[in-house]
Design a protein around this motif. Structure first.
Motif, PDB file in Angstrom:
ATOM      1  N   ARG A  39       0.840  -1.194   0.000  1.00 42.57           N
ATOM      2  CA  ARG A  39       0.000   0.000   0.000  1.00 42.57           C
ATOM      3  C   ARG A  39       0.873   1.242   0.000  1.00 42.57           C
ATOM      4  O   ARG A  39       2.009   1.201   0.443  1.00 42.57           O
ATOM      5  N   ALA A  40       0.311   2.342  -0.486  1.00 42.10           N
ATOM      6  CA  ALA A  40       1.009   3.630  -0.460  1.00 42.10           C
ATOM      7  C   ALA A  40       0.038   4.716  -0.023  1.00 42.10           C
ATOM      8  O   ALA A  40      -1.162   4.647  -0.315  1.00 42.10           O
ATOM      9  N   TRP A  41       0.561   5.689   0.684  1.00 41.19           N
ATOM     10  CA  TRP A  41      -0.219   6.835   1.158  1.00 41.19           C
ATOM     11  C   TRP A  41       0.541   8.098   0.810  1.00 41.19           C
ATOM     12  O   TRP A  41       1.769   8.076   0.707  1.00 41.19           O
ATOM     13  N   ALA A  42      -0.169   9.207   0.674  1.00 40.49           N
ATOM     14  CA  ALA A  42       0.503  10.475   0.368  1.00 40.49           C
ATOM     15  C   ALA A  42      -0.183  11.637   1.071  1.00 40.49           C
ATOM     16  O   ALA A  42      -1.401  11.628   1.267  1.00 40.49           O
ATOM     17  N   ASP A  43       0.619  12.625   1.413  1.00 42.71           N
ATOM     18  CA  ASP A  43       0.128  13.907   1.912  1.00 42.71           C
ATOM     19  C   ASP A  43       0.584  14.956   0.899  1.00 42.71           C
ATOM     20  O   ASP A  43       1.750  15.371   0.921  1.00 42.71           O
ATOM     21  N   PRO A  44      -0.289  15.348  -0.025  1.00 45.61           N
ATOM     22  CA  PRO A  44       0.090  16.294  -1.069  1.00 45.61           C
ATOM     23  C   PRO A  44       0.571  17.638  -0.515  1.00 45.61           C
ATOM     24  O   PRO A  44       1.412  18.290  -1.121  1.00 45.61           O
ATOM     25  N   GLU A  45       0.041  18.035   0.631  1.00 42.07           N
ATOM     26  CA  GLU A  45       0.417  19.333   1.190  1.00 42.07           C
ATOM     27  C   GLU A  45       1.879  19.357   1.642  1.00 42.07           C
ATOM     28  O   GLU A  45       2.609  20.305   1.361  1.00 42.07           O
ATOM     29  N   SER A  46       2.312  18.306   2.330  1.00 39.19           N
ATOM     30  CA  SER A  46       3.708  18.254   2.786  1.00 39.19           C
ATOM     31  C   SER A  46       4.629  17.641   1.744  1.00 39.19           C
ATOM     32  O   SER A  46       5.849  17.796   1.818  1.00 39.19           O
ATOM     33  N   GLY A  47       4.058  16.896   0.795  1.00 32.64           N
ATOM     34  CA  GLY A  47       4.870  16.233  -0.221  1.00 32.64           C
ATOM     35  C   GLY A  47       5.480  14.931   0.258  1.00 32.64           C
ATOM     36  O   GLY A  47       6.441  14.433  -0.319  1.00 32.64           O
ATOM     37  N   THR A  48       4.900  14.355   1.314  1.00 30.23           N
ATOM     38  CA  THR A  48       5.424  13.113   1.872  1.00 30.23           C
ATOM     39  C   THR A  48       4.594  11.930   1.384  1.00 30.23           C
ATOM     40  O   THR A  48       3.371  11.981   1.384  1.00 30.23           O
ATOM     41  N   VAL A  49       5.297  10.882   0.961  1.00 31.40           N
ATOM     42  CA  VAL A  49       4.660   9.643   0.515  1.00 31.40           C
ATOM     43  C   VAL A  49       5.213   8.508   1.363  1.00 31.40           C
ATOM     44  O   VAL A  49       6.414   8.464   1.649  1.00 31.40           O
ATOM     45  N   TYR A  50       4.337   7.589   1.763  1.00 32.36           N
ATOM     46  CA  TYR A  50       4.710   6.426   2.558  1.00 32.36           C
ATOM     47  C   TYR A  50       4.331   5.169   1.790  1.00 32.36           C
ATOM     48  O   TYR A  50       3.255   5.113   1.204  1.00 32.36           O
ATOM     49  N   CYS A  51       5.199   4.161   1.841  1.00 35.44           N
ATOM     50  CA  CYS A  51       4.918   2.885   1.198  1.00 35.44           C
ATOM     51  C   CYS A  51       5.164   1.759   2.190  1.00 35.44           C
ATOM     52  O   CYS A  51       6.177   1.747   2.888  1.00 35.44           O
ATOM     53  N   LEU A  52       4.248   0.799   2.225  1.00 31.34           N
ATOM     54  CA  LEU A  52       4.385  -0.379   3.075  1.00 31.34           C
ATOM     55  C   LEU A  52       4.669  -1.577   2.180  1.00 31.34           C
ATOM     56  O   LEU A  52       3.981  -1.785   1.175  1.00 31.34           O
ATOM     57  N   SER A  53       5.685  -2.346   2.563  1.00 29.87           N
ATOM     58  CA  SER A  53       6.047  -3.496   1.739  1.00 29.87           C
ATOM     59  C   SER A  53       6.535  -4.648   2.595  1.00 29.87           C
ATOM     60  O   SER A  53       6.897  -4.471   3.761  1.00 29.87           O
ATOM     61  N   THR A  54       6.549  -5.828   1.993  1.00 34.21           N
ATOM     62  CA  THR A  54       7.271  -6.964   2.544  1.00 34.21           C
ATOM     63  C   THR A  54       8.409  -7.237   1.576  1.00 34.21           C
ATOM     64  O   THR A  54       8.238  -7.113   0.352  1.00 34.21           O
ATOM     65  N   ALA A  55       9.560  -7.584   2.134  1.00 39.95           N
ATOM     66  CA  ALA A  55      10.741  -7.734   1.289  1.00 39.95           C
ATOM     67  C   ALA A  55      11.826  -8.496   2.040  1.00 39.95           C
ATOM     68  O   ALA A  55      11.805  -8.567   3.268  1.00 39.95           O
ATOM     69  N   PRO A  56      12.799  -9.019   1.308  1.00 37.08           N
ATOM     70  CA  PRO A  56      13.913  -9.691   1.964  1.00 37.08           C
ATOM     71  C   PRO A  56      14.849  -8.713   2.684  1.00 37.08           C
ATOM     72  O   PRO A  56      15.566  -9.109   3.601  1.00 37.08           O
ATOM     73  N   SER A  57      14.840  -7.429   2.270  1.00 37.74           N
ATOM     74  CA  SER A  57      15.722  -6.437   2.899  1.00 37.74           C
ATOM     75  C   SER A  57      15.302  -5.030   2.505  1.00 37.74           C
ATOM     76  O   SER A  57      14.602  -4.833   1.495  1.00 37.74           O
ATOM     77  N   ALA A  58      15.756  -4.063   3.278  1.00 40.92           N
ATOM     78  CA  ALA A  58      15.523  -2.653   2.937  1.00 40.92           C
ATOM     79  C   ALA A  58      16.227  -2.308   1.628  1.00 40.92           C
ATOM     80  O   ALA A  58      15.719  -1.512   0.835  1.00 40.92           O
TER      81      ALA A  58
END
Length: 82
Positions: A39-58
């Motif tokens: 999933r991804a979320w965004a705050d257009p006003e601040s310009g911040t985007v967040y993404c949630l993932s599963t993965a073997p590593s960062a």
């Protein structure tokens, strides 16, 4: 597999369509690194985007974001959830 929350800054004014396009760019190639962007979320006003993932590593998460054209500014492991 771990869970990761990443943060992108500098995307002020991002629209819903642009967020969908960026997420689609990630999901189109995510399997190549064993990543799954949930999933991804965004705050257009601040310009911040967040993404949630599963993965073997960062690092795998970052490689996908780099290839998709939007490098993450921060990637945090999320070892606990309720």
């Amino acid at each position: 597999m771990g869970t990761y929350m990443d943060v992108h800054r500098g995307m002020k004014g991002i629209t819903s369509e642009q967020l969908k396009e960026a997420h689609a760019a990630d999901t189109a190639i995510e399997k190549e690194e064993g990543v799954h962007f949930e999933r991804a979320w965004a705050d257009p006003e601040s310009g911040t985007v967040y993404c949630l993932s599963t993965a073997p590593s960062a690092e795998a998460v970052q490689r996908i974001h780099e290839r998709a054209g939007h490098t993450a500014d921060e990637i945090h492991a999320v070892p606990l959830a309720v």
